[in-house]
Design an enzyme around this catalytic site. Structure first.
Site, PDB file in Angstrom:
ATOM      1  N   ASN A  66      28.958  72.703   3.645  1.00  0.00           N
ATOM      2  CA  ASN A  66      27.635  73.135   3.084  1.00  0.00           C
ATOM      3  C   ASN A  66      27.406  73.091   1.839  1.00  0.00           C
ATOM      4  O   ASN A  66      27.592  74.202   1.266  1.00  0.00           O
ATOM      5  CB  ASN A  66      27.547  74.244   4.024  1.00  0.00           C
ATOM      6  CG  ASN A  66      25.103  74.632   3.821  1.00  0.00           C
ATOM      7  OD1 ASN A  66      25.228  73.820   3.315  1.00  0.00           O
ATOM      8  ND2 ASN A  66      25.268  75.920   4.073  1.00  0.00           N
ATOM      9  N   HIS A 122      19.582  78.446   8.772  1.00  0.00           N
ATOM     10  CA  HIS A 122      20.527  78.905   7.694  1.00  0.00           C
ATOM     11  C   HIS A 122      20.148  80.180   7.121  1.00  0.00           C
ATOM     12  O   HIS A 122      18.806  80.251   7.214  1.00  0.00           O
ATOM     13  CB  HIS A 122      21.115  77.720   6.395  1.00  0.00           C
ATOM     14  CG  HIS A 122      21.844  77.874   5.902  1.00  0.00           C
ATOM     15  ND1 HIS A 122      21.840  79.441   5.366  1.00  0.00           N
ATOM     16  CD2 HIS A 122      23.631  78.320   5.829  1.00  0.00           C
ATOM     17  CE1 HIS A 122      23.108  79.916   4.210  1.00  0.00           C
ATOM     18  NE2 HIS A 122      23.597  79.027   4.402  1.00  0.00           N
ATOM     19  N   SER A 125      31.498  83.915   2.764  1.00  0.00           N
ATOM     20  CA  SER A 125      32.502  83.467   1.427  1.00  0.00           C
ATOM     21  C   SER A 125      34.306  83.384   2.292  1.00  0.00           C
ATOM     22  O   SER A 125      35.249  83.793   2.346  1.00  0.00           O
ATOM     23  CB  SER A 125      32.772  85.383   1.537  1.00  0.00           C
ATOM     24  OG  SER A 125      31.369  85.191   0.883  1.00  0.00           O
ATOM     25  N   GLU A 130      26.891  83.588  10.821  1.00  0.00           N
ATOM     26  CA  GLU A 130      26.971  84.168   8.808  1.00  0.00           C
ATOM     27  C   GLU A 130      26.151  85.318   8.814  1.00  0.00           C
ATOM     28  O   GLU A 130      25.448  85.079   8.808  1.00  0.00           O
ATOM     29  CB  GLU A 130      26.096  83.017   8.727  1.00  0.00           C
ATOM     30  CG  GLU A 130      26.693  81.598   8.933  1.00  0.00           C
ATOM     31  CD  GLU A 130      26.602  80.437   8.104  1.00  0.00           C
ATOM     32  OE1 GLU A 130      27.910  79.732   6.847  1.00  0.00           O
ATOM     33  OE2 GLU A 130      25.151  80.431   7.464  1.00  0.00           O
TER      34      GLU A 130
END
Ligand code: PGA
Length: 256
Positions: free
Chosen positions: A11, A98, A213, A170
């Site tokens: 991304n 997202h 991360s 996420e």
């Protein structure tokens, strides 16, 4: 540990401009032959460079996807780009929901659902992102939040067992912070997601990725977990050296 397929998705967010994206894609196309076919690589560039990046990477077996779509095909919606338009430009995938869309642009679960349906209707593969905030985790609400996000996006969809749907776990607190989620906890969340999806009885081929991360130092900790099918990488995917190292690590695990 050899798995059937490993998903390594990039991304690029708004990190790379037109020139940078194209330079990266060209550079990447020169080394991509070092990566086996079992590793499914997809890049999500910004909208303006997506077409040319797709042309370069499409030739070497790397897919491109949209970072966001609008659910209607055409009309007076200044500034928006529809799922159809992305499909026409060569996208096979699209991110949806997202956390930066949800939290910076106030996207709701209802809008995520409409976008997801639009992506499916264009025969693209959605990458549905779900994740809890730090506060939700601290107050013991993480599991519930994930369930709400999954149910509102997916319940009642009529698909078929072959239709691929990718879910990216996420956690919001792990995105862009350098504080990746512990791999054992990510594995637990993945098992939870698989359980919720199973309960919903949707006929589809679900894959679950971890994002937040991920870098070349921690990627193998996720990839060796059974319930984790791959990773969605942000910051580290937009720097050539770290991206290359991530792919080489995936390649090494794939060969074992
Ligand atoms: P990050 O982003 O790897 O920079 O944390 C991941 C994502 O937002 O998909």
């Amino acid at each position: 540990m050899k798995k059937k397929q490993i998903y390594i998705f990039a991304n690029w967010k708004m990190y790379l401009d037109y020139d940078e994206s194209n330079i990266f894609a060209n550079r990447f196309s020169n080394v991509v032959k070092e990566i086996s076919k079992e590793i499914n690589v997809v890049v999500f560039p910004e909208a303006l460079s997506l077409y040319t990046v797709g042309q370069v990477l499409g030739d070497v077996g790397v897919g491109v996807g949209a970072q966001n779509v609008y659910w209607l095909d055409k009309g007076g919606y200044t500034g928006e780009i529809s799922a159809k338009m992305y499909k026409d430009a060569g996208c096979k995938y699209s991110l949806v929901g997202h956390s930066e869309r949800r939290h910076i642009f106030n996207e709701t679960n209802q809008e995520v659902r409409k976008k997801l349906e639009a992506i499916l209707s264009k025969k693209m593969i959605p990458v549905l992102c779900v994740g809890e905030t730090a506060k939700e985790r601290k107050t013991g609400k993480a599991d519930k939040i994930i369930e709400i996000q999954l149910r509102s996006a997916l319940s009642g969809l009529t698909l078929n067992a072959k239709k691929e749907i990718i879910i990216a776990y996420e956690p919001v607190w792990a995105i862009g912070t350098g504080q990746a989620c512990d791999a054992d906890e990510a594995e637990r969340m993945h098992a939870l997601i698989a359980k919720i999806v199973k309960k919903m009885a949707i006929k589809a081929n679900f894959k679950i990725l971890y994002g937040g991360s991920v870098d070349s130092g921690n990627v193998s900790a996720y990839l060796i977990k059974k319930t984790i099918n791959g990773v969605l990488v942000g910051g580290a995917s937009a720097k050539f050296e770290s991206w290359y190292k991530i792919l080489k690590t995936a390649e090494k695990l794939n060969k074992k």
